[in-house]
Scaffold this motif. Structure first.
Motif, PDB file in Angstrom:
ATOM      1  N   ARG A  60       0.819  -1.212   0.000  1.00 43.66           N
ATOM      2  CA  ARG A  60       0.000   0.000   0.000  1.00 43.66           C
ATOM      3  C   ARG A  60       0.852   1.261   0.000  1.00 43.66           C
ATOM      4  O   ARG A  60       0.353   2.362   0.214  1.00 43.66           O
ATOM      5  N   GLY A  61       2.143   1.110  -0.257  1.00 45.23           N
ATOM      6  CA  GLY A  61       3.028   2.246  -0.447  1.00 45.23           C
ATOM      7  C   GLY A  61       2.949   3.300   0.635  1.00 45.23           C
ATOM      8  O   GLY A  61       3.064   3.015   1.836  1.00 45.23           O
ATOM      9  N   GLY A  62       2.739   4.556   0.196  1.00 47.77           N
ATOM     10  CA  GLY A  62       2.714   5.675   1.125  1.00 47.77           C
ATOM     11  C   GLY A  62       1.606   5.599   2.143  1.00 47.77           C
ATOM     12  O   GLY A  62       1.734   6.123   3.255  1.00 47.77           O
ATOM     13  N   MET A  63       0.490   4.949   1.801  1.00 50.73           N
ATOM     14  CA  MET A  63      -0.609   4.786   2.763  1.00 50.73           C
ATOM     15  C   MET A  63      -0.125   4.013   3.990  1.00 50.73           C
ATOM     16  O   MET A  63      -0.403   4.377   5.129  1.00 50.73           O
ATOM     17  N   ALA A  64       0.629   2.934   3.735  1.00 52.10           N
ATOM     18  CA  ALA A  64       1.145   2.116   4.826  1.00 52.10           C
ATOM     19  C   ALA A  64       2.145   2.893   5.674  1.00 52.10           C
ATOM     20  O   ALA A  64       2.156   2.787   6.911  1.00 52.10           O
ATOM     21  N   VAL A  65       2.986   3.688   5.021  1.00 47.42           N
ATOM     22  CA  VAL A  65       3.960   4.504   5.755  1.00 47.42           C
ATOM     23  C   VAL A  65       3.231   5.508   6.643  1.00 47.42           C
ATOM     24  O   VAL A  65       3.562   5.692   7.819  1.00 47.42           O
ATOM     25  N   CYS A  66       2.229   6.171   6.074  1.00 51.68           N
ATOM     26  CA  CYS A  66       1.483   7.170   6.832  1.00 51.68           C
ATOM     27  C   CYS A  66       0.801   6.552   8.046  1.00 51.68           C
ATOM     28  O   CYS A  66       0.820   7.116   9.146  1.00 51.68           O
ATOM     29  N   GLU A  67       0.197   5.380   7.861  1.00 47.94           N
ATOM     30  CA  GLU A  67      -0.473   4.717   8.976  1.00 47.94           C
ATOM     31  C   GLU A  67       0.517   4.345  10.076  1.00 47.94           C
ATOM     32  O   GLU A  67       0.214   4.481  11.270  1.00 47.94           O
ATOM     33  N   ARG A  68       1.708   3.891   9.696  1.00 46.43           N
ATOM     34  CA  ARG A  68       2.721   3.547  10.692  1.00 46.43           C
ATOM     35  C   ARG A  68       3.203   4.790  11.425  1.00 46.43           C
ATOM     36  O   ARG A  68       3.395   4.769  12.645  1.00 46.43           O
ATOM     37  N   ILE A  69       3.382   5.887  10.699  1.00 41.06           N
ATOM     38  CA  ILE A  69       3.791   7.141  11.340  1.00 41.06           C
ATOM     39  C   ILE A  69       2.739   7.570  12.350  1.00 41.06           C
ATOM     40  O   ILE A  69       3.061   8.022  13.447  1.00 41.06           O
ATOM     41  N   ARG A  70       1.472   7.410  11.993  1.00 39.45           N
ATOM     42  CA  ARG A  70       0.397   7.789  12.903  1.00 39.45           C
ATOM     43  C   ARG A  70       0.361   6.900  14.147  1.00 39.45           C
ATOM     44  O   ARG A  70      -0.037   7.348  15.219  1.00 39.45           O
ATOM     45  N   GLU A  71       0.786   5.646  14.011  1.00 43.05           N
ATOM     46  CA  GLU A  71       0.883   4.782  15.188  1.00 43.05           C
ATOM     47  C   GLU A  71       1.951   5.278  16.149  1.00 43.05           C
ATOM     48  O   GLU A  71       1.819   5.156  17.366  1.00 43.05           O
ATOM     49  N   LEU A  72       3.019   5.851  15.577  1.00 39.88           N
ATOM     50  CA  LEU A  72       4.140   6.318  16.391  1.00 39.88           C
ATOM     51  C   LEU A  72       3.965   7.744  16.879  1.00 39.88           C
ATOM     52  O   LEU A  72       4.492   8.122  17.923  1.00 39.88           O
ATOM     53  N   SER A  73       3.252   8.572  16.110  1.00 38.60           N
ATOM     54  CA  SER A  73       3.093   9.988  16.459  1.00 38.60           C
ATOM     55  C   SER A  73       1.779  10.507  15.901  1.00 38.60           C
ATOM     56  O   SER A  73       1.552  10.464  14.696  1.00 38.60           O
ATOM     57  N   SER A  74       0.936  11.010  16.791  1.00 37.46           N
ATOM     58  CA  SER A  74      -0.337  11.577  16.337  1.00 37.46           C
ATOM     59  C   SER A  74      -0.186  13.043  15.939  1.00 37.46           C
ATOM     60  O   SER A  74      -1.080  13.614  15.320  1.00 37.46           O
ATOM     61  N   GLY A  75       0.962  13.642  16.271  1.00 35.07           N
ATOM     62  CA  GLY A  75       1.092  15.085  16.098  1.00 35.07           C
ATOM     63  C   GLY A  75       1.892  15.556  14.903  1.00 35.07           C
ATOM     64  O   GLY A  75       1.656  16.647  14.397  1.00 35.07           O
ATOM     65  N   VAL A  76       2.864  14.752  14.429  1.00 32.25           N
ATOM     66  CA  VAL A  76       3.728  15.235  13.344  1.00 32.25           C
ATOM     67  C   VAL A  76       2.897  15.443  12.080  1.00 32.25           C
ATOM     68  O   VAL A  76       2.143  14.565  11.670  1.00 32.25           O
ATOM     69  N   LEU A  94      -6.007  11.267   3.243  1.00 34.84           N
ATOM     70  CA  LEU A  94      -6.397  11.978   4.464  1.00 34.84           C
ATOM     71  C   LEU A  94      -6.887  11.006   5.527  1.00 34.84           C
ATOM     72  O   LEU A  94      -6.591  11.165   6.716  1.00 34.84           O
ATOM     73  N   ASP A  95      -7.622   9.979   5.117  1.00 32.72           N
ATOM     74  CA  ASP A  95      -8.095   8.979   6.071  1.00 32.72           C
ATOM     75  C   ASP A  95      -6.948   8.171   6.659  1.00 32.72           C
ATOM     76  O   ASP A  95      -7.034   7.679   7.790  1.00 32.72           O
ATOM     77  N   ALA A  96      -5.858   8.013   5.894  1.00 27.90           N
ATOM     78  CA  ALA A  96      -4.692   7.287   6.395  1.00 27.90           C
ATOM     79  C   ALA A  96      -3.911   8.089   7.423  1.00 27.90           C
ATOM     80  O   ALA A  96      -3.043   7.548   8.108  1.00 27.90           O
ATOM     81  N   GLY A  97      -4.219   9.394   7.517  1.00 23.89           N
ATOM     82  CA  GLY A  97      -3.563  10.222   8.527  1.00 23.89           C
ATOM     83  C   GLY A  97      -2.825  11.424   7.990  1.00 23.89           C
ATOM     84  O   GLY A  97      -2.220  12.172   8.759  1.00 23.89           O
ATOM     85  N   ALA A  98      -2.858  11.629   6.663  1.00 21.89           N
ATOM     86  CA  ALA A  98      -2.191  12.809   6.097  1.00 21.89           C
ATOM     87  C   ALA A  98      -2.945  14.077   6.497  1.00 21.89           C
ATOM     88  O   ALA A  98      -4.165  14.056   6.689  1.00 21.89           O
ATOM     89  N   ASP A  99      -2.216  15.173   6.616  1.00 26.87           N
ATOM     90  CA  ASP A  99      -2.821  16.455   6.973  1.00 26.87           C
ATOM     91  C   ASP A  99      -3.128  17.300   5.748  1.00 26.87           C
ATOM     92  O   ASP A  99      -3.999  18.166   5.785  1.00 26.87           O
ATOM     93  N   ASP A 100      -2.397  17.077   4.664  1.00 27.53           N
ATOM     94  CA  ASP A 100      -2.587  17.862   3.449  1.00 27.53           C
ATOM     95  C   ASP A 100      -1.968  17.081   2.297  1.00 27.53           C
ATOM     96  O   ASP A 100      -1.285  16.074   2.512  1.00 27.53           O
ATOM     97  N   TYR A 101      -2.211  17.519   1.095  1.00 27.12           N
ATOM     98  CA  TYR A 101      -1.649  16.847  -0.064  1.00 27.12           C
ATOM     99  C   TYR A 101      -1.311  17.865  -1.143  1.00 27.12           C
ATOM    100  O   TYR A 101      -1.874  18.952  -1.209  1.00 27.12           O
ATOM    101  N   VAL A 102      -0.346  17.507  -1.978  1.00 20.64           N
ATOM    102  CA  VAL A 102       0.034  18.298  -3.143  1.00 20.64           C
ATOM    103  C   VAL A 102       0.031  17.360  -4.344  1.00 20.64           C
ATOM    104  O   VAL A 102       0.574  16.251  -4.261  1.00 20.64           O
ATOM    105  N   VAL A 103      -0.579  17.784  -5.415  1.00 23.92           N
ATOM    106  CA  VAL A 103      -0.671  16.957  -6.612  1.00 23.92           C
ATOM    107  C   VAL A 103       0.527  17.235  -7.518  1.00 23.92           C
ATOM    108  O   VAL A 103       0.861  18.393  -7.782  1.00 23.92           O
ATOM    109  N   LYS A 104       1.182  16.186  -7.979  1.00 24.77           N
ATOM    110  CA  LYS A 104       2.288  16.312  -8.930  1.00 24.77           C
ATOM    111  C   LYS A 104       1.726  16.541 -10.335  1.00 24.77           C
ATOM    112  O   LYS A 104       0.712  15.939 -10.689  1.00 24.77           O
ATOM    113  N   PRO A 105       2.408  17.325 -11.165  1.00 25.60           N
ATOM    114  CA  PRO A 105       3.556  18.183 -10.830  1.00 25.60           C
ATOM    115  C   PRO A 105       3.092  19.401 -10.047  1.00 25.60           C
ATOM    116  O   PRO A 105       1.958  19.852 -10.191  1.00 25.60           O
TER     117      PRO A 105
END
Length: 227
Positions: A60-76, A94-105
């Motif tokens: 799940r790529g970045g989704m999995a990373v974001c979820e793991r970060i949220r397990e370790l820190s709710s604030g970053v 956003l549901d995975a825990g991201a606060d904002d997003y930027v679309v490439k490019p």
């Protein structure tokens, strides 16, 4: 301020890292999902994570990373980068825990604006404008003022002063300053901090003004809070 960038496109990662460094941030880079998780597990004190959505290494790529970060820190704060400009993808991020997003490019100016906005909302951002001992520091506009004069600082000088002012009243060691104002690739000597503190003292003190940075010999540096 220290930022973790997780991006598998080496060219884009290098461009973003240089952009962040030139803006005064320290930036570490990981190039796949497992490395991004490992970097944050080793050092969960990052002030911001910029995270590509389509990362190799995990299903799940970045989704999995974001979820793991949220397990370790709710604030970053987590800023997600995505080439998929669909509402479903944005909602999933956003549901995975991201606060904002930027679309490439994306435009560099937009990326930096979103970085500044998220850092202002970060738990480490105690106030929009930092103030101590007659010095005002505005992280949003990257300006420093003492009395009636504006002080021109390099990006690294600003980063050192900002970290000291965010930690007024506490002794900050040279190694801690290196951890937060330089990236993990820095392999120089700790006296670089002494050099930059000297630069700051030269710029911050004029016409008999007292020095706001106090050296605690053998321990580090501190800025006393306003009484």
């Amino acid at each position: 301020m220290k930022i973790l960038l997780v991006e598998d496109d080496s060219g884009l990662a290098d461009m973003v890292r240089r952009t962040l460094t030139e803006a005064g941030y320290a930036a570490d880079v990981a190039f796949d999902a497992p490395s991004g998780i490992e970097a944050f597990e080793i050092d969960p004190t990052y002030d911001l994570v910029i995270l590509d959505l389509m990362l190799p290494g995990l299903e799940r790529g970045g989704m999995a990373v974001c979820e793991r970060i949220r397990e370790l820190s709710s604030g970053v704060p987590v800023l997600m980068l995505t080439a998929l400009d669909s509402m479903r993808t944005k909602v999933q991020g956003l549901d995975a825990g991201a606060d904002d997003y930027v679309v490439k490019p994306f435009h560099v100016a937009e990326l930096l604006a979103r970085v500044r906005a998220l850092l202002r909302r970060s738990p480490t951002a105690h106030a929009p404008v930092l103030s101590a001992q007659g010095v005002s520091l505005d992280p949003a506009t990257r300006t420093a003022i003492r009395g009636s004069r504006r002080i021109e600082l390099t990006a690294k000088e600003f980063a050192v002063l900002e970290y000291l002012m965010r930690n007024t009243g506490r002794i900050v060691s040279s190694s801690e300053l290196i951890d937060h104002a330089w990236d993990s690739n820095y392999d120089g000597f700790s006296n670089v901090v002494q050099t930059y503190v000297r630069y700051l003292r030269q710029k911050l003190t004029a016409d008999g003004e007292p020095d706001i940075i106090v050296t605690r010999r053998g321990s580090g540096y501190t800025i006393n809070p306003d009484a």
